[in-house]
Design a protein around this motif. Sequence first.
Motif, mmCIF file in Angstrom:
data_model
loop_
_atom_site.group_PDB
_atom_site.id
_atom_site.type_symbol
_atom_site.label_atom_id
_atom_site.label_comp_id
_atom_site.label_asym_id
_atom_site.label_seq_id
_atom_site.Cartn_x
_atom_site.Cartn_y
_atom_site.Cartn_z
ATOM 1 N N GLY A 295 96.971 62.475 11.251
ATOM 2 C CA GLY A 295 96.194 63.695 11.398
ATOM 3 C C GLY A 295 96.454 64.716 10.315
ATOM 4 N N HIS A 296 97.543 64.544 9.571
ATOM 5 C CA HIS A 296 97.908 65.518 8.541
ATOM 6 C C HIS A 296 97.337 65.170 7.168
ATOM 7 N N TYR A 297 96.680 64.041 7.036
ATOM 8 C CA TYR A 297 96.164 63.696 5.710
ATOM 9 C C TYR A 297 94.860 62.903 5.844
ATOM 10 N N ASP A 298 94.075 62.943 4.779
ATOM 11 C CA ASP A 298 92.841 62.157 4.713
ATOM 12 C C ASP A 298 93.147 60.833 4.031
ATOM 13 N N THR A 299 92.536 59.779 4.520
ATOM 14 C CA THR A 299 92.739 58.477 3.900
ATOM 15 C C THR A 299 91.460 57.664 4.002
ATOM 16 N N SER A 300 91.213 56.855 2.983
ATOM 17 C CA SER A 300 90.051 55.975 3.004
ATOM 18 C C SER A 300 90.428 54.586 3.504
ATOM 19 N N LEU A 301 91.681 54.416 3.903
ATOM 20 C CA LEU A 301 92.126 53.109 4.377
ATOM 21 C C LEU A 301 91.444 52.749 5.695
ATOM 22 N N TRP B 296 112.526 60.156 17.233
ATOM 23 C CA TRP B 296 111.680 61.280 16.798
ATOM 24 C C TRP B 296 110.997 60.954 15.471
ATOM 25 N N ALA B 297 111.696 60.252 14.583
ATOM 26 C CA ALA B 297 111.091 59.881 13.306
ATOM 27 C C ALA B 297 109.906 58.941 13.518
ATOM 28 N N VAL B 298 110.044 57.991 14.453
ATOM 29 C CA VAL B 298 108.957 57.059 14.745
ATOM 30 C C VAL B 298 107.768 57.795 15.348
ATOM 31 N N VAL B 299 108.013 58.698 16.292
ATOM 32 C CA VAL B 299 106.921 59.466 16.899
ATOM 33 C C VAL B 299 106.206 60.285 15.827
ATOM 34 N N GLY B 300 106.962 60.936 14.956
ATOM 35 C CA GLY B 300 106.345 61.709 13.884
ATOM 36 C C GLY B 300 105.541 60.827 12.942
ATOM 37 N N LEU B 301 106.058 59.640 12.686
ATOM 38 C CA LEU B 301 105.388 58.716 11.767
ATOM 39 C C LEU B 301 104.061 58.222 12.330
ATOM 40 N N ALA C 223 88.098 69.095 17.118
ATOM 41 C CA ALA C 223 87.734 69.022 15.699
ATOM 42 C C ALA C 223 87.773 70.401 15.043
ATOM 43 N N LEU C 224 87.278 71.419 15.736
ATOM 44 C CA LEU C 224 87.281 72.768 15.171
ATOM 45 C C LEU C 224 88.693 73.331 15.059
ATOM 46 N N PHE C 225 89.517 73.138 16.086
ATOM 47 C CA PHE C 225 90.894 73.630 16.033
ATOM 48 C C PHE C 225 91.651 72.987 14.876
ATOM 49 N N ALA C 226 91.435 71.689 14.674
ATOM 50 C CA ALA C 226 92.132 70.978 13.603
ATOM 51 C C ALA C 226 91.652 71.439 12.232
ATOM 52 N N GLN D 92 94.054 56.468 18.066
ATOM 53 C CA GLN D 92 92.907 56.930 18.843
ATOM 54 C C GLN D 92 92.918 58.458 18.975
ATOM 55 N N SER D 93 94.032 59.075 18.606
ATOM 56 C CA SER D 93 94.191 60.535 18.728
ATOM 57 C C SER D 93 94.677 61.091 17.402
ATOM 58 N N LEU D 94 93.840 61.009 16.386
ATOM 59 C CA LEU D 94 94.267 61.344 15.033
ATOM 60 C C LEU D 94 94.692 62.801 14.874
ATOM 61 N N ARG D 95 94.187 63.695 15.725
ATOM 62 C CA ARG D 95 94.518 65.110 15.557
ATOM 63 C C ARG D 95 95.744 65.520 16.356
ATOM 64 N N LEU D 96 96.367 64.589 17.074
ATOM 65 C CA LEU D 96 97.428 64.947 18.014
ATOM 66 C C LEU D 96 98.559 65.716 17.356
ATOM 67 N N SER D 97 99.174 65.158 16.326
ATOM 68 C CA SER D 97 100.334 65.826 15.733
ATOM 69 C C SER D 97 99.943 67.156 15.108
ATOM 70 N N LEU D 98 98.743 67.209 14.537
ATOM 71 C CA LEU D 98 98.283 68.450 13.923
ATOM 72 C C LEU D 98 98.161 69.554 14.967
ATOM 73 N N LEU D 99 97.635 69.211 16.138
ATOM 74 C CA LEU D 99 97.442 70.212 17.179
ATOM 75 C C LEU D 99 98.738 70.570 17.882
ATOM 76 N N TRP D 100 99.585 69.586 18.186
ATOM 77 C CA TRP D 100 100.791 69.946 18.934
ATOM 78 C C TRP D 100 101.838 70.603 18.049
ATOM 79 N N GLN D 101 101.813 70.302 16.745
ATOM 80 C CA GLN D 101 102.789 70.926 15.855
ATOM 81 C C GLN D 101 102.333 72.299 15.356
ATOM 82 N N ARG D 102 101.021 72.443 15.098
ATOM 83 C CA ARG D 102 100.534 73.670 14.472
ATOM 84 C C ARG D 102 99.948 74.660 15.468
ATOM 85 N N GLU D 103 99.300 74.146 16.516
ATOM 86 C CA GLU D 103 98.537 75.032 17.387
ATOM 87 C C GLU D 103 99.130 75.232 18.779
ATOM 88 N N ALA D 104 100.084 74.395 19.186
ATOM 89 C CA ALA D 104 100.590 74.486 20.565
ATOM 90 C C ALA D 104 101.239 75.836 20.862
#
Length: 214
Positions: free
Chosen positions: A165-171, A155-160, A23-26, A99-111
């Motif tokens: 993790g890249h946006y906030d949503t109330s859905l 790759w497009a499906v994996v990114g999708l 949570a802190l890294f994200a 179940q891993s909402l921060r995954l793309s944020l962490l592997w794309q930005r912090e890895a």
Amino acid sequence: MTTGAHAKRPKTRRADIGEAASALFAARGFHSVKMDDIAQASGITARALYRHYANKQALLSHVVHQDQSRLIETLTSLGDTPPPDLASGLRMLIETALQSLRLSLLWQREARHLGPDDYAAVRARTRWIADRVDALSIAPARPDLDPFLRELRSWAVVGLVTSPGHYDTSLASTRLADLLLQAGIRVVGCLPAQEPAHDGLRPVDRPPTGRREL
């Protein structure tokens, strides 16, 4: 006497620390987070934290690997048998990714902050995930596509599916999963791009050649 909560805490402490670090890294980025911050968020001392993780890189490696493992376990459970249809396969992938909402944020930005071996492992697992999505979902649904175009859709499906993790949503999660499923089906089903040729239009079925295309 120890309470049930106190008795259980040591068994989950490593996971709790990982969740706090994730949570802190994200939220703040790898460099802006100190081990003291993670210890405080975990409700332990810094000294106790170092008994579980040697340093911040070890923590980052753990949380990225843990999130990737959920996708890997889902794809592995299918073996070599594709799901009955595209929607079923994508639904399984989406529900796991949520179940891993921060995954793309962490592997794309912090890895990039990982050590060489951990970084190589993250890249290898990411490619494995994309290859399995291709083999189990894209190829059965689109046998008309050549390998490059299937890989592009994979790759497009994996990114999708990892994008929330890249946006906030109330859905609600069910509504978000439905939207991601609809988008994934469209990604897989879209026709190849076409470019003008002297005899009409022809599919663009070649790998990108220039840096801009890449």
